[in-house]
Design a protein around this motif. Structure first.
Motif, PDB file in Angstrom:
ATOM      1  N   GLN A 154      92.766 -32.584 101.002  1.00 44.81           N
ATOM      2  CA  GLN A 154      93.081 -31.149 100.402  1.00 44.81           C
ATOM      3  C   GLN A 154      93.008 -31.217  98.800  1.00 44.81           C
ATOM      4  O   GLN A 154      92.671 -30.278  98.127  1.00 44.81           O
ATOM      5  CB  GLN A 154      94.706 -31.133 100.653  1.00 44.81           C
ATOM      6  N   LYS A 155      93.599 -32.431  98.142  1.00 40.95           N
ATOM      7  CA  LYS A 155      93.671 -32.607  96.838  1.00 40.95           C
ATOM      8  C   LYS A 155      92.122 -32.582  96.300  1.00 40.95           C
ATOM      9  O   LYS A 155      91.831 -32.017  95.193  1.00 40.95           O
ATOM     10  CB  LYS A 155      94.043 -33.899  96.221  1.00 40.95           C
ATOM     11  N   LEU A 156      91.106 -33.306  97.019  1.00 44.12           N
ATOM     12  CA  LEU A 156      90.003 -33.288  96.466  1.00 44.12           C
ATOM     13  C   LEU A 156      89.292 -31.753  96.556  1.00 44.12           C
ATOM     14  O   LEU A 156      88.632 -31.396  95.602  1.00 44.12           O
ATOM     15  CB  LEU A 156      89.215 -34.190  97.430  1.00 44.12           C
ATOM     16  N   ARG A 157      89.644 -31.230  97.401  1.00 38.04           N
ATOM     17  CA  ARG A 157      88.970 -29.731  97.762  1.00 38.04           C
ATOM     18  C   ARG A 157      89.484 -28.964  96.475  1.00 38.04           C
ATOM     19  O   ARG A 157      88.688 -28.103  95.932  1.00 38.04           O
ATOM     20  CB  ARG A 157      89.315 -29.290  98.892  1.00 38.04           C
ATOM     21  N   GLU A 158      90.771 -28.941  96.291  1.00 40.40           N
ATOM     22  CA  GLU A 158      91.445 -28.238  95.147  1.00 40.40           C
ATOM     23  C   GLU A 158      90.810 -28.652  93.878  1.00 40.40           C
ATOM     24  O   GLU A 158      90.186 -27.631  92.959  1.00 40.40           O
ATOM     25  CB  GLU A 158      92.909 -28.676  94.761  1.00 40.40           C
ATOM     26  N   LYS A 159      90.524 -29.620  93.623  1.00 43.43           N
ATOM     27  CA  LYS A 159      89.939 -30.260  92.366  1.00 43.43           C
ATOM     28  C   LYS A 159      88.365 -29.829  92.251  1.00 43.43           C
ATOM     29  O   LYS A 159      88.060 -29.341  91.105  1.00 43.43           O
ATOM     30  CB  LYS A 159      90.053 -31.659  92.173  1.00 43.43           C
ATOM     31  N   ILE A 160      87.830 -29.884  93.584  1.00 42.20           N
ATOM     32  CA  ILE A 160      86.292 -29.457  93.400  1.00 42.20           C
ATOM     33  C   ILE A 160      86.069 -28.106  93.025  1.00 42.20           C
ATOM     34  O   ILE A 160      85.517 -27.478  92.534  1.00 42.20           O
ATOM     35  CB  ILE A 160      85.606 -30.143  94.434  1.00 42.20           C
ATOM     36  N   ASP A 161      87.141 -27.308  93.963  1.00 36.30           N
ATOM     37  CA  ASP A 161      86.904 -25.719  93.712  1.00 36.30           C
ATOM     38  C   ASP A 161      87.291 -25.324  92.221  1.00 36.30           C
ATOM     39  O   ASP A 161      86.445 -24.436  91.503  1.00 36.30           O
ATOM     40  CB  ASP A 161      88.039 -25.014  94.502  1.00 36.30           C
ATOM     41  N   VAL A 162      88.305 -26.069  91.612  1.00 34.73           N
ATOM     42  CA  VAL A 162      88.602 -25.646  90.187  1.00 34.73           C
ATOM     43  C   VAL A 162      87.319 -26.078  89.499  1.00 34.73           C
ATOM     44  O   VAL A 162      86.879 -25.245  88.728  1.00 34.73           O
ATOM     45  CB  VAL A 162      89.901 -26.429  89.861  1.00 34.73           C
ATOM     46  N   ALA A 163      86.699 -27.146  89.677  1.00 33.37           N
ATOM     47  CA  ALA A 163      85.643 -27.795  88.894  1.00 33.37           C
ATOM     48  C   ALA A 163      84.448 -26.783  88.933  1.00 33.37           C
ATOM     49  O   ALA A 163      83.611 -26.242  87.854  1.00 33.37           O
ATOM     50  CB  ALA A 163      85.141 -28.900  89.297  1.00 33.37           C
ATOM     51  N   HIS A 164      84.188 -26.259  90.181  1.00 38.70           N
ATOM     52  CA  HIS A 164      83.093 -25.276  90.286  1.00 38.70           C
ATOM     53  C   HIS A 164      83.369 -23.826  89.699  1.00 38.70           C
ATOM     54  O   HIS A 164      82.550 -23.557  89.046  1.00 38.70           O
ATOM     55  CB  HIS A 164      82.897 -24.982  92.123  1.00 38.70           C
TER      56      HIS A 164
END
Ligand code: PNS
Length: 189
Positions: A154-164
């Motif tokens: 979940q944390k990885l997904r959030e981080k990567i969404d923000v980065a994108h």
């Protein structure tokens, strides 16, 4: 009776199911196990902040009575002495890990002969798993299901969404998406 305390040092960026497997195994053979996150790894730009990694590991290990999470700076052996640990736990997944781990264990022994390094093997299904691959797969949109605990996923997904989102909003005119991403990746999200 002497209680045996061990530390399990690492970067844990992010913690994986392989780490968790080793923590579980370690908790069964040591009286106390401290998961110790290195504060300033040579790696200049960790994906997760120290606070995030600590929170994830604390949640992952909440079910183990004899496991705690801490952070440290400097030499691992100095930290081991400070917390009065007798052993350093390191995981060996494949023979390719062995050379580096052997060198580190022997150097740690030279620095501090009283602290033993204990190599442990994770379950076979985690023998090809690494934090680096998890980061790469997640960043490139692949599935990391089963490789990390759900909260880490979940944390990885959030981080990567923000980065994108950040990369798309920052992309300068005339640049390809990858050029835009490369530029923005330097900024921490
Ligand atoms: O998860 P990692 O990145 O493989 O962990 C490596 C770690 C943190 C165990 C190693 O880099 C380390 O011990 N760093 C602390 C500095 C130190 O003691 N260096 C001398 C090692 S012989």
């Amino acid at each position: 009776m002497k209680r045996i305390k061990a530390i399990y040092p690492g970067s844990f960026d992010p913690p994986t199911n392989g780490h968790l497997d080793l923590i579980e195994r370690g908790s069964k053979i040591f009286d106390e196990l401290v998961v110790a996150i290195l504060r300033n790894p040579e790696k200049e730009d960790p994906l997760f902040s120290l606070a995030d990694r600590r929170k994830m590991l604390e949640a992952m290990t909440a079910g183990f009575d004899n496991v705690s999470v801490d952070t440290f700076d400097g030499l691992t052996v100095d930290y081991a002495l400070r917390v009065e640990a007798h052993a350093i736990v390191r995981g060996i997944r494949a023979i390719s890990d062995y050379e580096y781990e052997l060198q580190m264990a022997l150097m740690n022994r030279k620095l501090q002969p009283d602290v033993e390094t204990v190599f442990m093997l994770p379950a076979e299904q985690y023998s090809y798993l690494s934090s680096r691959l998890v980061r790469e797969i997640a960043q490139l949109g692949g599935s990391i299901n089963g490789l990390v605990p759900e909260l880490v996923e979940q944390k990885l997904r959030e981080k990567i969404d923000v980065a994108h989102k950040f990369a798309n909003s920052e992309q300068p005119e005339g640049k390809t998406p990858s050029e835009g991403k490369k530029k923005s990746r330097k900024k921490k999200v």
